[in-house]
Design an enzyme around this catalytic site. Structure first.
Site: not given
Ligand code: PBG
Length: 322
Positions: A196, A249
């Site tokens: 991520k 992601k």
């Molecule tokens: C929580 C999380 C996030 C996303 C999924 N889980 C945001 C972040 O890390 O700030 C992003 C998903 C999206 O943008 O659709 N940590």
């Protein structure tokens, strides 16, 4: 004089039925997972920005939504909690998560067999908006893992099929697996957000989840976009710690890493077409620059071709209801 061309690739592209026969990559609704933002209350059904696919719903409305999506054949649903009150000690999670508990009950009674995922992360639950517990300006690791494991156990007890940690703390998958097993929740799967990135593409999500960091950024726990070897380490570590499936992601900016992951492990690979990717396509469509539907389909095909089995996308709901 006639040209002599030995290979004519265009023969296999000549008609729609020939093209369909030789199509190498498909996307089906069964492989799409729709996110929802669960808010307290009754009768709440609100798209943060019309057309951009981020739905805030109360548990009763979620029940109707699940009924429709399940009937249409959607792959699954992923829940994100947006609590009424925030607190920073990682305690009282059960109170903060009460709407999620209700939402899980509604989902499981409306569609018992529909795969149900729930996010595990603290960013929407804390005043500072970081994904773990904080001391001063430091995001604590091991203390956060304890709170995140508590969160995963609650969600699993209430009946989700997959807990999906998106926090990026070290060691959380192993700790969570151990915690779940010790709580008698051996049947609950872990979908790990293994790779991520610290990404600008989460902007619209943070608006919907009320989860933007109040100070600093997420770069001390989320990954730098340029690091391919580090991504492989993240992936293999989560596999070794007992993840049942792994996620990459954002999707479109990491297609190479989806392919790397496909080749590095035989676990199912998820890709998250995140809020900013969907928004980018939508906004271009709205501006008359691109055909939204075609651009969306092309993006999903590319993510599947890169090696993703399942795609979490805000496109699942509109596809199911079209
Ligand atoms: C929580 C999380 C996030 C996303 C999924 N889980 C945001 C972040 O890390 O700030 C992003 C998903 C999206 O943008 O659709 N940590």
């Amino acid at each position: 004089m006639a040209l002599s061309i030995p290979v004519r690739l265009r023969r296999l592209r000549s008609t729609p039925s020939v093209r369909a026969m030789f199509s190498e990559t498909q996307v089906s609704l069964r492989q799409l997972v729709q996110p929802y933002f669960v808010v307290p209350g009754k009768g709440v059904k609100q798209e943060t920005r019309p057309g951009y696919g981020l739905w805030q719903v109360s548990p009763d409305v979620l029940r109707e939504e699940i009924g429709l999506l399940n009937k249409a054949g959607v792959g699954g649903v992923m829940l994100f909690g947006v609590p009424e009150h925030k607190r920073d000690d990682g305690k009282g999670l059960d109170v903060q998560m009460e709407p999620l508990r209700q939402a899980i009950i509604e989902c499981k009674s409306a569609a018992p067999e529909l795969p149900l995922f729930a996010d595990v992360c603290l960013c929407a639950f804390t005043t500072h908006g970081h994904c773990g517990l904080v001391k001063g300006n430091t995001i604590l690791n091991d203390e956060s893992v304890v709170a995140l494991t508590d969160m995963a156990i609650l969600l699993a007890k209430w009946g989700v099929d997959f807990v999906s940690p998106s926090d990026m703390m070290d060691g959380r998958i192993g700790a969570m697996r151990k915690g779940l097993d010790e709580a008698g929740l051996q049947h609950t799967s872990i979908l790990s957000y293994a790779i991520k990135m610290a990404s600008a593409f989460y902007g619209p999500f943070r608006e919907a989840a009320h989860s933007a960091p109040g100070f600093g950024d997420r770069k001390s726990y989320q990954m730098p976009a340029g690091n391919r070897r580090e991504a492989r380490r993240e992936l293999l570590l989560d596999v070794a710690e007992g993840a049942d499936a792994v996620m990459v992601k954002p999707a479109m900016t990491n297609l190479d890493l989806i392919r790397d992951s496909r080749e590095a492990t035989d676990l199912p690979i998820f890709a998250y077409q995140v809020s900013g990717e969907y928004a980018m396509l939508r906004a271009s469509g709205d501006a008359g620059l691109m055909d939204f539907d075609r651009a969306l389909e092309e993006s999903l095909i590319a993510i599947r071709r890169a090696g993703a089995d399942v795609i979490v996308s805000y496109a699942a709901r509109p596809w199911a209801l079209r």
